[in-house]
Motif scaffolding. Structure first.
Motif, PDB file in Angstrom:
ATOM      1  N   SER A 132       0.850  -1.194   0.000  1.00 12.95           N
ATOM      2  CA  SER A 132       0.000   0.000   0.000  1.00 12.95           C
ATOM      3  C   SER A 132       0.883   1.241   0.000  1.00 12.95           C
ATOM      4  O   SER A 132       2.094   1.159   0.206  1.00 12.95           O
ATOM      5  N   ALA A 133       0.273   2.395  -0.225  1.00  8.64           N
ATOM      6  CA  ALA A 133       1.046   3.636  -0.319  1.00  8.64           C
ATOM      7  C   ALA A 133       0.190   4.819   0.107  1.00  8.64           C
ATOM      8  O   ALA A 133      -1.046   4.736   0.150  1.00  8.64           O
ATOM      9  N   LEU A 183      10.042   4.741  -7.255  1.00  6.92           N
ATOM     10  CA  LEU A 183      11.005   3.734  -6.814  1.00  6.92           C
ATOM     11  C   LEU A 183      10.444   2.334  -6.989  1.00  6.92           C
ATOM     12  O   LEU A 183       9.247   2.130  -7.145  1.00  6.92           O
ATOM     13  N   ARG A 184      11.367   1.367  -6.941  1.00  4.86           N
ATOM     14  CA  ARG A 184      11.051  -0.055  -6.790  1.00  4.86           C
ATOM     15  C   ARG A 184      11.797  -0.528  -5.547  1.00  4.86           C
ATOM     16  O   ARG A 184      12.884  -0.023  -5.250  1.00  4.86           O
ATOM     17  N   PHE A 185      11.248  -1.499  -4.830  1.00  2.00           N
ATOM     18  CA  PHE A 185      11.873  -1.852  -3.554  1.00  2.00           C
ATOM     19  C   PHE A 185      11.633  -3.306  -3.185  1.00  2.00           C
ATOM     20  O   PHE A 185      10.780  -3.993  -3.739  1.00  2.00           O
ATOM     21  N   ILE A 191       5.572   4.310   0.924  1.00  2.00           N
ATOM     22  CA  ILE A 191       5.035   3.039   0.453  1.00  2.00           C
ATOM     23  C   ILE A 191       5.356   2.001   1.515  1.00  2.00           C
ATOM     24  O   ILE A 191       6.388   2.103   2.199  1.00  2.00           O
ATOM     25  N   GLN A 192       4.471   1.026   1.711  1.00  2.00           N
ATOM     26  CA  GLN A 192       4.690   0.058   2.782  1.00  2.00           C
ATOM     27  C   GLN A 192       4.205  -1.320   2.376  1.00  2.00           C
ATOM     28  O   GLN A 192       3.456  -1.484   1.409  1.00  2.00           O
ATOM     29  N   VAL A 193       4.652  -2.325   3.130  1.00  2.00           N
ATOM     30  CA  VAL A 193       4.271  -3.704   2.878  1.00  2.00           C
ATOM     31  C   VAL A 193       3.854  -4.352   4.192  1.00  2.00           C
ATOM     32  O   VAL A 193       4.425  -4.072   5.253  1.00  2.00           O
ATOM     33  N   GLU A 194       2.847  -5.196   4.112  1.00  2.00           N
ATOM     34  CA  GLU A 194       2.374  -5.966   5.264  1.00  2.00           C
ATOM     35  C   GLU A 194       2.686  -7.439   5.026  1.00  2.00           C
ATOM     36  O   GLU A 194       2.292  -8.011   4.003  1.00  2.00           O
ATOM     37  N   ARG A 209       9.761   5.791   3.692  1.00  2.00           N
ATOM     38  CA  ARG A 209       9.323   7.191   3.665  1.00  2.00           C
ATOM     39  C   ARG A 209      10.340   8.004   2.876  1.00  2.00           C
ATOM     40  O   ARG A 209      11.487   8.170   3.290  1.00  2.00           O
ATOM     41  N   ALA A 210       9.924   8.485   1.709  1.00  2.00           N
ATOM     42  CA  ALA A 210      10.827   9.263   0.859  1.00  2.00           C
ATOM     43  C   ALA A 210      11.133  10.610   1.505  1.00  2.00           C
ATOM     44  O   ALA A 210      10.226  11.318   1.952  1.00  2.00           O
TER      45      ALA A 210
END
Length: 422
Positions: A41-42, A188-190, A91-94, A174-175
């Protein structure tokens, strides 16, 4: 029913033993056992335009324009881009469970000539519940991480180490700064580097034994540690659990005979002195599947147990990594195994990009130098599995790698992902 319960109890018995930490280096977002698009999510994402989609599911490492997934349609921008005007985008990931996090890795968006989107600095936050967040710190100060240089290739991975590791179910990037400034958004890609966190598992592990349906084969007497009477399967299982050097055991209900072994797999030997056939007494054989349950995958088609090593190693180091799991580099000696590699690599963006190291290469066996499959004993490489004339030698490329549904020649010292098998 009673016998079934005994079998289940034998498989489920747990004993805590000392062990060394597993190398904690899996790509947790887009690796072989990564997360679905819905887990990413972002704060926002840039709306679709002539360049393609920019949403959070497009943020996976090595995402490219023509690649599509359930949450990122093609064509896409090959990255996540925040919506214009956000001054603190994230952007974040769970994850499905708690992870031990040792690092993060970011890439630029595709087409890095669009320099006003390139991420320069960022911070990482983590949480166990998605509500209470903490910044990753270094020596008591909030840590600042750096993106790839503007001059870097678009697929350059810029790694940021998190030491000491943190335990989290949620990770947020967090950019802070990028080559442009608001309202121009960062892109970005991460991915996140780490492994599954096992509660109360410091220097310990749980051992679990699973039934193995042996083909015709035999076990050498030299591998037997103990042999004696046992009233039932559960008693035999407990005997092996209590001995930290026991790696497997077999039990015959008819003979009430329990044997424990110092090896994790049976030795397939020809009949002869000192050798007892498994099929003679119909023994049930169980092996230590601790690593299988925690770190490995069983392919439903071939029933092969394998582990993808997503830390890049030379062949020598890859063999050492597999040996640490009591496995070996995958021996590709059939079309079925070649197809397995195709399924494994196509399921992950991380693995889809580049080559994967397997066993075998150009070396001498019994005075004959040729391409061998790396098995035990080694067999000549099957020409149907390769994309070159195996009678041709190349002193620079003497090891086998997998790429694009074929075995290929590769350098033994180049650092690649690898795959192990039991």
């Amino acid at each position: 029913m009673a016998n079934l319960l005994l079998v289940l109890s034998a498989v489920s018995l747990v004993l805590t033993l000392c062990w060394g930490d597993m190398d904690c280096w899996d790509f947790l977002v887009s690796g072989p056992q990564g997360v679905p698009d819905s887990a990413i999510s972002a704060s926002s994402y840039h709306p679709y335009n002539s360049n393609g989609h920019h949403n959070q599911a497009c943020s996976r490492l090595y995402m490219y324009k023509e690649r599509a997934s359930s949450g990122c349609a093609a064509p896409n921008i090959g990255a996540w881009c925040s919506n214009a005007g956000y001054t603190i985008p994230h952007i974040q990931v769970e994850f499905a469970d708690l992870k031990k996090i040792v690092g993060v890795v970011v890439q630029q968006r595709l087409h890095p000539n669009v320099l006003n989107n390139n991420l320069r600095t960022y911070q990482v936050l983590y949480s166990q519940n998605g509500v209470d967040w903490e910044y990753v710190q270094s020596e008591g100060v909030t840590q600042t991480f750096y993106g790839p240089a503007d001059s870097a290739d678009e697929n350059t991975e810029e790694h940021g180490s998190i030491s000491p590791p943190v335990v989290a179910r949620y990770i947020r990037i967090r950019a802070l700064t990028w080559t442009g400034s608001a309202p121009t958004p960062p892109c970005l890609r991460f991915d996140v580097i780490g492994c599954t966190h096992v509660l109360n598992a410091t220097n310990t592990r749980s051992r679990r034994f699973a039934y193995l349906n042996l083909p015709g084969g035999s076990i050498s007497d030299a591998e037997v540690m103990t042999q004696g009477h046992a009233k039932h399967l559960g008693e035999c299982s407990l005997r092996c659990h209590r001995d930290v050097t026991c790696r497997s055991f077999s039990y015959s209900d008819g003979y009430k005979d329990c044997k424990t072994y110092s090896v994790n797999k049976y030795s397939q030997l020809k009949s002869g002195a000192g050798v007892q056939s498994i099929l003679d007494k119909q023994y049930l054989y169980f092996f230590d599947m601790t690593n299988v349950g925690l770190y490995m995958t069983t392919d439903p088609t071939t029933e092969l147990i394998y582990k993808v090593i997503t830390r890049r190693f030379s062949k020598e180091d890859a063999m050492t990594a597999c040996a640490g799991l009591e496995m070996r580099l995958l021996v590709v000696n059939s079309v079925d195994k070649l197809n397995l590699l195709q399924r494994v690599t196509s399921s992950s963006l991380i693995l889809e990009y580049g080559s994967m190291r397997v066993s075998g290469g150009l070396y001498e066996v019994d005075g004959v130098t040729k391409w061998w499959d790396g098995g035990d004993p080694p067999q000549p490489l099957n020409d149907e599995l390769v994309d070159w004339d195996t009678t041709v030698t190349n002193a620079i490329e003497e090891c086998l790698v997998y790429n694009t549904n074929a075995l290929r020649r590769g350098s033994c010292t180049s650092e690649l992902f690898s795959i192990c098998e039991m």
